[in-house]
Motif scaffolding. Structure first.
Motif, mmCIF file in Angstrom:
data_model
loop_
_atom_site.group_PDB
_atom_site.id
_atom_site.type_symbol
_atom_site.label_atom_id
_atom_site.label_comp_id
_atom_site.label_asym_id
_atom_site.label_seq_id
_atom_site.Cartn_x
_atom_site.Cartn_y
_atom_site.Cartn_z
ATOM 1 N N UNK A 140 -0.862 -13.407 0.961
ATOM 2 C CA UNK A 140 -1.364 -13.291 2.329
ATOM 3 C C UNK A 140 -0.215 -13.173 3.323
ATOM 4 N N UNK A 141 0.835 -13.941 3.138
ATOM 5 C CA UNK A 141 2.000 -13.843 4.024
ATOM 6 C C UNK A 141 2.622 -12.453 3.942
ATOM 7 N N UNK A 142 2.713 -11.928 2.731
ATOM 8 C CA UNK A 142 3.279 -10.596 2.544
ATOM 9 C C UNK A 142 2.453 -9.554 3.302
ATOM 10 N N UNK A 143 1.144 -9.629 3.168
ATOM 11 C CA UNK A 143 0.277 -8.670 3.860
ATOM 12 C C UNK A 143 0.434 -8.774 5.372
ATOM 13 N N UNK A 144 0.500 -9.989 5.888
ATOM 14 C CA UNK A 144 0.647 -10.157 7.337
ATOM 15 C C UNK A 144 1.996 -9.638 7.833
ATOM 16 N N UNK A 145 3.018 -9.786 7.035
ATOM 17 C CA UNK A 145 4.347 -9.304 7.432
ATOM 18 C C UNK A 145 4.437 -7.770 7.451
ATOM 19 N N UNK A 146 3.524 -7.110 6.784
ATOM 20 C CA UNK A 146 3.562 -5.644 6.749
ATOM 21 C C UNK A 146 3.269 -5.021 8.109
ATOM 22 N N UNK A 147 2.535 -5.759 8.951
ATOM 23 C CA UNK A 147 2.017 -5.172 10.181
ATOM 24 C C UNK A 147 2.423 -5.976 11.414
ATOM 25 N N UNK A 154 -5.738 -8.086 8.837
ATOM 26 C CA UNK A 154 -7.058 -8.672 8.622
ATOM 27 C C UNK A 154 -7.960 -7.715 7.844
ATOM 28 N N UNK A 155 -7.886 -6.437 8.173
ATOM 29 C CA UNK A 155 -8.714 -5.453 7.466
ATOM 30 C C UNK A 155 -8.332 -5.383 5.994
ATOM 31 N N UNK A 156 -7.033 -5.408 5.726
ATOM 32 C CA UNK A 156 -6.592 -5.330 4.332
ATOM 33 C C UNK A 156 -6.965 -6.607 3.569
ATOM 34 N N UNK A 157 -6.833 -7.759 4.211
ATOM 35 C CA UNK A 157 -7.156 -9.025 3.552
ATOM 36 C C UNK A 157 -8.652 -9.175 3.319
ATOM 37 N N UNK A 158 -9.460 -8.464 4.103
ATOM 38 C CA UNK A 158 -10.916 -8.559 3.964
ATOM 39 C C UNK A 158 -11.450 -7.779 2.766
ATOM 40 N N UNK A 159 -10.629 -6.905 2.196
ATOM 41 C CA UNK A 159 -11.077 -6.132 1.030
ATOM 42 C C UNK A 159 -11.131 -7.059 -0.183
ATOM 43 N N UNK A 160 -12.290 -7.193 -0.832
ATOM 44 C CA UNK A 160 -12.381 -8.131 -1.959
ATOM 45 C C UNK A 160 -11.550 -7.674 -3.149
ATOM 46 N N UNK A 161 -10.931 -8.648 -3.800
ATOM 47 C CA UNK A 161 -10.173 -8.340 -5.003
ATOM 48 C C UNK A 161 -11.119 -8.141 -6.184
ATOM 49 N N UNK A 162 -10.686 -7.301 -7.105
ATOM 50 C CA UNK A 162 -11.412 -7.090 -8.354
ATOM 51 C C UNK A 162 -10.441 -7.346 -9.503
ATOM 52 N N UNK A 239 4.703 2.425 9.222
ATOM 53 C CA UNK A 239 4.389 3.312 10.346
ATOM 54 C C UNK A 239 3.300 4.320 10.018
ATOM 55 N N UNK A 240 3.232 4.771 8.751
ATOM 56 C CA UNK A 240 2.230 5.769 8.372
ATOM 57 C C UNK A 240 0.810 5.221 8.474
ATOM 58 N N UNK A 241 0.675 3.901 8.488
ATOM 59 C CA UNK A 241 -0.634 3.261 8.645
ATOM 60 C C UNK A 241 -0.832 2.791 10.083
ATOM 61 N N UNK A 242 0.133 2.042 10.600
ATOM 62 C CA UNK A 242 -0.029 1.379 11.901
ATOM 63 C C UNK A 242 0.109 2.342 13.080
ATOM 64 N N UNK A 243 0.920 3.379 12.910
ATOM 65 C CA UNK A 243 1.114 4.398 13.949
ATOM 66 C C UNK A 243 0.849 5.772 13.352
ATOM 67 N N UNK A 244 -0.321 5.924 12.738
ATOM 68 C CA UNK A 244 -0.614 7.097 11.924
ATOM 69 C C UNK A 244 -0.454 8.412 12.682
ATOM 70 N N UNK A 245 -1.054 8.512 13.854
ATOM 71 C CA UNK A 245 -0.995 9.770 14.602
ATOM 72 C C UNK A 245 0.442 10.107 14.978
ATOM 73 N N UNK A 246 1.163 9.128 15.516
ATOM 74 C CA UNK A 246 2.548 9.353 15.920
ATOM 75 C C UNK A 246 3.412 9.708 14.715
ATOM 76 N N UNK A 247 3.174 9.001 13.600
ATOM 77 C CA UNK A 247 3.936 9.270 12.392
ATOM 78 C C UNK A 247 3.692 10.691 11.885
ATOM 79 N N UNK A 248 2.444 11.090 11.780
ATOM 80 C CA UNK A 248 2.133 12.425 11.248
ATOM 81 C C UNK A 248 2.661 13.523 12.164
ATOM 82 N N UNK A 249 2.549 13.327 13.476
ATOM 83 C CA UNK A 249 3.103 14.316 14.415
ATOM 84 C C UNK A 249 4.608 14.436 14.235
ATOM 85 N N UNK A 250 5.258 13.304 14.038
ATOM 86 C CA UNK A 250 6.707 13.305 13.839
ATOM 87 C C UNK A 250 7.077 14.083 12.581
#
Length: 257
Positions: A140-147, A154-162, A239-250
């Motif tokens: 969980x700490x790793x996931x939070x540090x990504x963003x 929160x969206x990523x942590x809400x996905x249930x594990x299988x 950046x490709x996730x959190x700033x997707x539009x800006x990243x892709x334009x770049x």
């Protein structure tokens, strides 16, 4: 255009990759967490490029070859991968571990590469910019540090594990340890050969990256003085996730010059 799944045998490794779009080839190299699903940035880039997203050897749905010992093995594998798919003038985009791999490929041979986008890559060290210890952080700490924006976490942590996702995560973690445990997340030999990269390079980094601090970006720019540097405010390690539009334009502006 939807992405389709493919498997190909290269160097004795059954290799999985996804492919979608049309245009110049763009190979996206994922980070330590793998790329288990098609993400919006991939679909956005596929509007302009033939996007190819392989699972690295030892990651995802790709095999775990016995020859995989270090990051240099991955670099040579990918030169074979590009040759086997007959890819030329490739836009090579790598995030984190994938960015490190992209640099290791390019110092060996840039013949099949048109340009490189390094997205918060591992691979080099910078004084005063200590990476997070990804091997010790709870998940969980790793996931939070990504963003920077915790809504993404929160969206990523809400996905249930299988059981399948847990197995893949363990597989990816094991391979990352094989490649980056010691020395941690860098190749001490890499900086002295970065001058061999003779194609255009764009460095993209999140200003609030808590995995690989943005101070590393400035050291990488020093080592690659001709590279352009883009530090995105309000952005963490992906950046490709959190700033997707800006990243892709770049990426489009840079690759289509």
């Amino acid at each position: 255009m939807p992405f389709t799944d493919h498997f190909i045998e290269i160097d004795g490794c059954r290799t999985h990759y996804r492919r979608g779009g049309k245009g110049s080839p763009l190979v996206f190299m994922h980070g330590a967490g793998g790329m288990p699903i098609v993400l919006p940035f991939m679909e956005k880039l596929a509007q302009r490029f033939d996007v190819i997203v392989p699972d690295h050897p030892g990651y995802g749905q790709s095999g775990e070859p016995e020859w995989l010992e270090n990051i240099h093995d991955v670099a040579h594998f990918y030169l074979d991968f590009l040759a086997r798919l007959e890819l030329e003038r490739v836009v090579l985009v790598g995030n984190s571990m994938g960015g490190w791999m992209a640099m290791e490929i390019a110092v060996r041979n840039t013949a099949p590469i048109a340009s490189i986008v390094l997205v918060s890559p591992a691979g080099v060290r910078a004084e005063g910019a200590e990476p997070a210890d990804i091997f010790l952080l709870p998940q969980e700490d790793m996931t939070r540090r990504l963003f920077h924006d915790q809504r993404f976490a929160e969206a990523r942590l809400a996905v249930p594990e299988t059981p399948e996702s847990i197995d893949l995560a363990l597989k990816n973690r094991h391979t990352t340890a094989r490649l980056a445990w010691e020395p941690r997340l860098h190749d001490p030999m890499l900086p002295k050969w970065l001058h061999r990269i003779d194609v255009p390079v764009s460095i993209v980094w999140g200003a609030q990256d808590r995995i690989l601090p943005a101070g590393i970006a400035h050291e990488l720019k020093r080592l690659l003085p001709k590279a352009e540097l883009n530090v995105l405010e309000g952005c963490g390690h992906l950046p490709q996730v959190e700033k997707m539009e800006e990243f892709c334009d770049l990426v489009v502006r840079f690759a289509c010059r």
